[in-house]
Design an enzyme around this catalytic site. Structure first.
Site, PDB file in Angstrom:
ATOM      1  N   ARG A  64    -153.028  26.751 -61.559  1.00 33.46           N
ATOM      2  CA  ARG A  64    -153.658  28.002 -62.001  1.00 33.46           C
ATOM      3  C   ARG A  64    -153.519  28.245 -63.508  1.00 33.46           C
ATOM      4  O   ARG A  64    -153.384  29.395 -63.951  1.00 33.46           O
ATOM      5  CB  ARG A  64    -153.102  29.213 -61.232  1.00 33.46           C
ATOM      6  CG  ARG A  64    -153.311  29.183 -59.748  1.00 33.46           C
ATOM      7  CD  ARG A  64    -154.786  29.296 -59.375  1.00 33.46           C
ATOM      8  NE  ARG A  64    -154.976  29.448 -57.954  1.00 33.46           N
ATOM      9  CZ  ARG A  64    -155.187  28.427 -57.121  1.00 33.46           C
ATOM     10  NH1 ARG A  64    -155.250  27.194 -57.576  1.00 33.46           N
ATOM     11  NH2 ARG A  64    -155.366  28.652 -55.833  1.00 33.46           N
ATOM     12  N   CYS A 102    -156.317  36.687 -55.418  1.00 35.97           N
ATOM     13  CA  CYS A 102    -154.859  36.676 -55.242  1.00 35.97           C
ATOM     14  C   CYS A 102    -154.187  37.304 -56.462  1.00 35.97           C
ATOM     15  O   CYS A 102    -154.487  36.950 -57.596  1.00 35.97           O
ATOM     16  CB  CYS A 102    -154.356  35.243 -55.060  1.00 35.97           C
ATOM     17  SG  CYS A 102    -154.720  34.602 -53.418  1.00 35.97           S
ATOM     18  N   GLU A 149    -151.094  36.205 -61.033  1.00 40.51           N
ATOM     19  CA  GLU A 149    -152.204  35.283 -61.326  1.00 40.51           C
ATOM     20  C   GLU A 149    -153.282  36.048 -62.093  1.00 40.51           C
ATOM     21  O   GLU A 149    -153.964  35.482 -62.950  1.00 40.51           O
ATOM     22  CB  GLU A 149    -152.777  34.732 -60.012  1.00 40.51           C
ATOM     23  CG  GLU A 149    -153.937  33.785 -60.224  1.00 40.51           C
ATOM     24  CD  GLU A 149    -154.402  33.129 -58.930  1.00 40.51           C
ATOM     25  OE1 GLU A 149    -153.555  32.636 -58.151  1.00 40.51           O
ATOM     26  OE2 GLU A 149    -155.619  33.114 -58.707  1.00 40.51           O
TER      27      GLU A 149
HETATM   28  N1  EPU Z   1    -149.761  34.267 -44.709  1.00 36.69           N
HETATM   29  C1  EPU Z   1    -149.183  35.294 -44.035  1.00 36.69           C
HETATM   30  N2  EPU Z   1    -149.552  36.560 -44.324  1.00 36.69           N
HETATM   31  C2  EPU Z   1    -150.477  36.869 -45.284  1.00 36.69           C
HETATM   32  C3  EPU Z   1    -151.064  35.803 -45.986  1.00 36.69           C
HETATM   33  C4  EPU Z   1    -150.700  34.503 -45.670  1.00 36.69           C
HETATM   34  O1  EPU Z   1    -148.327  35.090 -43.171  1.00 36.69           O
HETATM   35  O2  EPU Z   1    -150.752  38.052 -45.482  1.00 36.69           O
HETATM   36  C5  EPU Z   1    -149.405  32.888 -44.349  1.00 36.69           C
HETATM   37  C6  EPU Z   1    -150.578  32.195 -43.668  1.00 36.69           C
HETATM   38  O3  EPU Z   1    -150.615  32.445 -42.297  1.00 36.69           O
HETATM   39  C7  EPU Z   1    -150.291  30.746 -43.977  1.00 36.69           C
HETATM   40  C8  EPU Z   1    -149.637  30.805 -45.364  1.00 36.69           C
HETATM   41  O4  EPU Z   1    -149.156  32.125 -45.511  1.00 36.69           O
HETATM   42  O5  EPU Z   1    -149.375  30.219 -43.073  1.00 36.69           O
HETATM   43  C9  EPU Z   1    -150.601  30.438 -46.480  1.00 36.69           C
HETATM   44  O6  EPU Z   1    -151.706  31.343 -46.465  1.00 36.69           O
HETATM   45  P1  EPU Z   1    -153.187  30.936 -46.947  1.00 36.69           P
HETATM   46  O7  EPU Z   1    -153.652  29.732 -46.231  1.00 36.69           O
HETATM   47  O8  EPU Z   1    -154.020  32.154 -46.910  1.00 36.69           O
HETATM   48  O9  EPU Z   1    -152.964  30.454 -48.434  1.00 36.69           O
HETATM   49  P2  EPU Z   1    -152.284  31.144 -49.671  1.00 36.69           P
HETATM   50  O10 EPU Z   1    -151.218  30.216 -50.156  1.00 36.69           O
HETATM   51  O11 EPU Z   1    -151.897  32.544 -49.420  1.00 36.69           O
HETATM   52  C10 EPU Z   1    -153.874  29.941 -51.399  1.00 36.69           C
HETATM   53  C11 EPU Z   1    -154.506  30.355 -52.711  1.00 36.69           C
HETATM   54  C12 EPU Z   1    -155.831  31.052 -52.453  1.00 36.69           C
HETATM   55  C13 EPU Z   1    -156.746  30.165 -51.643  1.00 36.69           C
HETATM   56  C14 EPU Z   1    -156.030  29.836 -50.312  1.00 36.69           C
HETATM   57  C15 EPU Z   1    -156.845  28.952 -49.383  1.00 36.69           C
HETATM   58  C16 EPU Z   1    -152.905  30.959 -54.453  1.00 36.69           C
HETATM   59  C17 EPU Z   1    -152.126  32.058 -55.079  1.00 36.69           C
HETATM   60  N3  EPU Z   1    -153.644  31.301 -53.398  1.00 36.69           N
HETATM   61  O12 EPU Z   1    -153.506  31.149 -50.728  1.00 36.69           O
HETATM   62  O13 EPU Z   1    -156.419  31.261 -53.715  1.00 36.69           O
HETATM   63  O14 EPU Z   1    -157.976  30.826 -51.385  1.00 36.69           O
HETATM   64  O15 EPU Z   1    -154.793  29.173 -50.626  1.00 36.69           O
HETATM   65  O16 EPU Z   1    -157.015  27.694 -49.938  1.00 36.69           O
HETATM   66  O17 EPU Z   1    -152.836  29.820 -54.908  1.00 36.69           O
HETATM   67  C18 EPU Z   1    -156.583  32.750 -55.587  1.00 36.69           C
HETATM   68  O18 EPU Z   1    -156.013  31.868 -56.234  1.00 36.69           O
HETATM   69  O19 EPU Z   1    -157.030  33.813 -56.104  1.00 36.69           O
HETATM   70  C19 EPU Z   1    -156.706  32.560 -54.150  1.00 36.69           C
HETATM   71  C20 EPU Z   1    -157.085  33.541 -53.364  1.00 36.69           C
END
Ligand code: EPU
Length: 305
Positions: free
Chosen positions: A181, A229, A299
């Site tokens: 990022r 995010c 971010e």
């Molecule tokens: N989770 C929870 N509760 C929540 C959110 C997530 O328990 O409220 C758990 C999910 O169930 C999963 C894990 O956390 O087991 C990861 O969640 P998710 O797959 O949604 O991915 P993330 O790490 O929260 C990242 C990126 C997103 C991107 C998604 C999907 C970052 C900060 N976030 O989110 O990017 O869309 O993967 O690929 O890197 C962004 O950068 O603005 C963004 C939204």
């Protein structure tokens, strides 16, 4: 308003109107950010060509005028007091995509979702993962946006930039210090991007697009005012998971609320303020630190007046 200030503002206005820029005075930034927050920008200029961007950059430099550049306004929190200078909105887009030998050249002001869909339609793979990322190609490169296993920098070959001295140049991917990022491209404007794509079966790419959009629909809030995010993920974990584990979904300060769908998204329910957004960011950071000893890093970029 002090006499000196008034003279500067008149000079800015003279320059913008004599050079036929599309501009507004005292423009609410809330209208130009996906979060729907931000006071007035003293000047708000939409730039549609590289040459106009160069002239404007030279002008702000010569006259020492504060400026800030935005693309889609997706990842940003402006102050309730607005911005005391010129906001430059990059609106260089609507050009035909150029594809030669599987290398895509596109303007940085184009929306990433549009480019992802158009290349997929032509049976070219590489950008389909990014179809659900809001904002422009340039903004995505600036923030090295991505999804789980893929970042926008992965298939990038080079970019064209204009530095803040108004010089146009090309930068190879290997000369850009991409990190999670982060691109380090703070002191320039990205105007074009070149990606290496791969020929693949169109149906497979379109299917991947469909799945990516479905996944987003099920796991992230849609059709609401947010800046994506809020926090970067700490190494090996998910900020959303950590915040959720503290039962902070739906927690709110004023009109800003932790999303009930994904805890790393904060929603502006109607007329939320930057003050409340900042307070919620600090509150969540404090809670996560108290429980996990992890310092979350934002971010979204926070821009002061
Ligand atoms: N989770 C929870 N509760 C929540 C959110 C997530 O328990 O409220 C758990 C999910 O169930 C999963 C894990 O956390 O087991 C990861 O969640 P998710 O797959 O949604 O991915 P993330 O790490 O929260 C990242 C990126 C997103 C991107 C998604 C999907 C970052 C900060 N976030 O989110 O990017 O869309 O993967 O690929 O890197 C962004 O950068 O603005 C963004 C939204």
């Amino acid at each position: 308003m002090a006499e000196g200030r008034r003279t500067i503002n008149t000079d800015i206005e003279k320059f913008l109107s004599s050079e036929n820029y599309k501009y507004k005075i005292n423009e609410p930034l809330s209208k130009h950010t996906t979060l729907g927050i931000g006071g007035d920008a003293l000047f708000f200029v939409e730039v549609e060509t590289e040459d106009k961007l160069v002239s404007l950059l030279n002008f702000v430099k010569e006259n020492k005028i504060p400026f800030y550049i935005i693309g889609g306004g997706t990842n940003i929190l402006f102050s309730d007091d607005g911005f005391d200078g010129i906001i430059i909105k990059l609106a260089i887009r609507n050009e035909q995509l150029e594809i030669d030998n599987n290398v895509l050249e596109c303007v940085a002001g184009e929306f990433l979702s549009v480019v992802a869909k158009q290349t997929a339609e032509q049976g070219l793979s590489g950008l389909e993962y990014f179809v659900g990322i809001p904002g422009t190609v340039g903004g995505a490169i600036f923030g090295n946006a991505g999804v789980k296993e893929h970042a926008i920098s992965d298939n990038l070959i080079k970019i064209k930039i204009i530095d803040f001295d108004g010089n146009k140049k090309f930068l190879d991917r290997k000369d850009i210090n991409f990190q999670y990022r982060k691109s380090g491209l703070e002191n320039c404007v990205i105007t074009r991007a070149f990606f290496k794509l791969k020929k693949a079966a169109k149906n497979g790419i379109l299917d991947a697009i469909f799945q990516e959009l479905e996944k987003r629909k099920n796991s992230q809030p849609q059709g609401v005012k947010s800046a994506g995010c809020v926090f970067k993920n700490p190494a090996g974990d998910s900020a959303g998971r950590l915040i959720d584990s503290l039962n902070l979904k739906n927690y709110n300060i004023g009109e800003i609320e932790v999303s009930s769908k994904h805890a790393n998204f904060f929603i502006n329910k109607s007329n939320g303020t930057a003050k409340d957004m900042s307070a919620l960011i600090e509150f969540v950071k404090k809670k996560v630190f108290e429980k996990y000893n992890i310092e979350l890093e934002t971010e979204i970029r926070i821009i002061k007046r």
